[in-house]
Design a protein around this motif. Structure first.
Motif, short mmCIF file in Angstrom:
data_model
loop_
_atom_site.label_atom_id
_atom_site.label_comp_id
_atom_site.label_asym_id
_atom_site.label_seq_id
_atom_site.Cartn_x
_atom_site.Cartn_y
_atom_site.Cartn_z
N ASP A 192 4.48 -31.28 18.72
CA ASP A 192 5.55 -31.77 19.59
C ASP A 192 6.83 -32.09 18.82
N GLU A 194 8.36 -30.25 16.78
CA GLU A 194 9.21 -29.08 16.59
C GLU A 194 10.37 -29.04 17.58
N ASP A 195 10.27 -29.80 18.67
CA ASP A 195 11.37 -29.91 19.64
C ASP A 195 12.09 -31.23 19.39
N PRO A 196 13.32 -31.21 18.90
CA PRO A 196 14.04 -32.45 18.61
C PRO A 196 14.26 -33.33 19.84
N ALA A 197 14.06 -32.77 21.04
CA ALA A 197 14.22 -33.56 22.25
C ALA A 197 13.06 -34.53 22.47
N ASN A 198 11.94 -34.31 21.78
CA ASN A 198 10.76 -35.15 21.96
C ASN A 198 10.81 -36.38 21.07
N SER A 274 14.94 -27.97 10.19
CA SER A 274 13.58 -28.37 10.55
C SER A 274 13.59 -29.84 10.91
N ARG A 275 12.62 -30.23 11.71
CA ARG A 275 12.54 -31.62 12.16
C ARG A 275 11.26 -32.24 11.58
#
Length: 407
Positions: A192, A194-198, A274-275
């Motif tokens: 999860d 990998e999506d910076p919105a999470n 990358s996050r």
């Protein structure tokens, strides 16, 4: 491939390196695989590694205790430099790789190995860090990087390979974060994140390993005092400690107070963003305390120039260029600046926050007598008028000439 009879593998026992042992034997004519695990403070992750490595095909496993050297020769020089990558990342994985790469070469030479292998992906920074370190000490040594050649394309593919070869794993597809742990930090990537919105699941059981979220921290503050000698932390709350014990102590104190969590989108060396989520409780305290001490021990020009050096130093460490003349030269400059960075820093930790609570040094450049708003006999305030006239002269001249040109 036929010339490679013995391979030294950087072995963590995680997903990548667990499947690399049988993969090497399948693809390099049943070559001998000697596994090497560097103990840089990952603690429980080292448990059962020897049995696992042997069962999956390694001829032996070296477990090398590098913690003291890691702290004294890599961590502390980076703290003294004040090096932080992109304002947030405290370089936990970055400065662990050079010491591991150096030890891999030493063992490869002792074993008479034909190649060194690592499990880094072709997208990441670690492949560069490992290989630059190897080149520094064994410039002609062949390097095997399976992620750049094998048919496996994802961590799910790796899990399937492990299952097909009866390789035990500590993870599942649902808990398949890519993690790196050492004495200094723990990183989390993938799934999860990998999506910076999470939002990171800080309060989910089992996610955080080195501490708690700020919400779960105590409702009262914790005070801690750190003593530095020439920029190196040597004591906590008056108790002298070696570097490893000191970081472990601050990890516990910081972790319990929700200190040191960082959610970062960073620019990798290979060009992509990358996050990651990082836990660095003790390190965050040390960086903060060291910066506070420098505010009273360094003069303005040195302090400001050192901030520029810190940016370059962080890039060098992040990019795996530890064993370079420039890093050595910058460290020499940093060491010079730290000659007077001795003293005590008191901090208040509260729900993820670090609050200054006092700083003292026998080399302080702060003079209460000069800085006072009260009456003093050491500073003639009328002197400032002449200073301002000279300091502002370029501005005044330009404004006067501009007025003339308008007319």
């Amino acid at each position: 491939m036929a010339d490679i009879k013995k391979v030294i593998l950087a072995y963590s026992g995680g997903l990548d390196t667990s499947i690399i042992i049988p993969w090497l034997k399948e693809n390099y004519n049943n070559c001998e695989v000697v596994a090497v695990s560097a103990d840089v403070g990952q603690e429980s992750e080292l448990e059962g590694l020897e049995e696992k490595a042997i069962k999956t095909g390694a001829s032996k496993l070296y477990i090398e205790d590098l913690k003291e050297e890691f702290v004294n020769d890599y961590v502390f020089p980076t703290i003294k430099a004040g090096a932080v990558y992109e304002n947030k990342y405290l370089l936990g994985t970055s400065f662990a790789r050079p010491i591991i790469g150096k030890r891999l070469v030493e063992i490869a030479k002792a074993e008479g190995a034909d190649a060194i292998c690592h499990g880094c992906t072709g997208k990441g920074n670690d492949q560069v860090r490992f290989e630059l370190a190897i080149k520094a000490f064994a410039p002609t040594m062949p390097i095997i990087a399976p992620w750049r050649t094998w048919d496996l394309k994802s961590r799910d593919d790796e899990i399937e390979y492990a299952e097909a070869h009866n390789i035990p794993l500590k993870i599942t597809r649902e808990t398949n974060y890519s993690k790196d742990k050492n004495l200094w930090h723990l990183s989390h990537e993938g799934l999860d994140l990998e999506d910076p919105a999470n939002e990171p699941m800080y309060n989910k059981e089992g996610f955080l390993e080195m501490g708690v979220s700020p919400e779960q921290a105590p409702d009262k503050p914790t005070y801690v005092t750190i003593h530095f000698e020439k920029g190196i932390p040597t004591a906590v709350d008056g108790v002298e400690m070696d570097g490893v014990t000191l970081i472990q102590t601050l990890n516990k104190i910081g972790g319990e107070n929700g200190v040191g969590l960082a959610d970062i989108v960073e620019n990798r060396l290979v060009g992509m963003k990358s996050r990651g989520v990082y836990e660095t409780p003790g390190g965050t305290i040390l960086y903060h305390a060291h910066e506070v001490l420098e505010t009273i021990c360094l003069d303005k020009e040195t302090q400001h120039y050192k901030q520029q050096v810190a940016l370059k130093f962080a890039d060098i460490v992040y990019n795996g260029q530890w064993y370079t003349p420039l890093r050595e030269a910058l460290s020499a400059f940093v060491d010079s600046t730290q000659e007077t960075c001795t003293g005590d820093v008191k901090l208040k930790l509260y729900k993820g926050n670090i609050i200054n609570a006092g700083v003292t040094s026998p080399y302080t450049l702060y003079s209460e007598e000069f800085a006072s708003f009260g009456e003093d006999d050491v500073y003639n305030q009328a002197d400032s008028a002449g200073f301002i006239n000279l300091f502002g002269l370029p501005i005044k001249v330009k404004a006067m000439l501009d007025e003339g040109r308008v007319k």
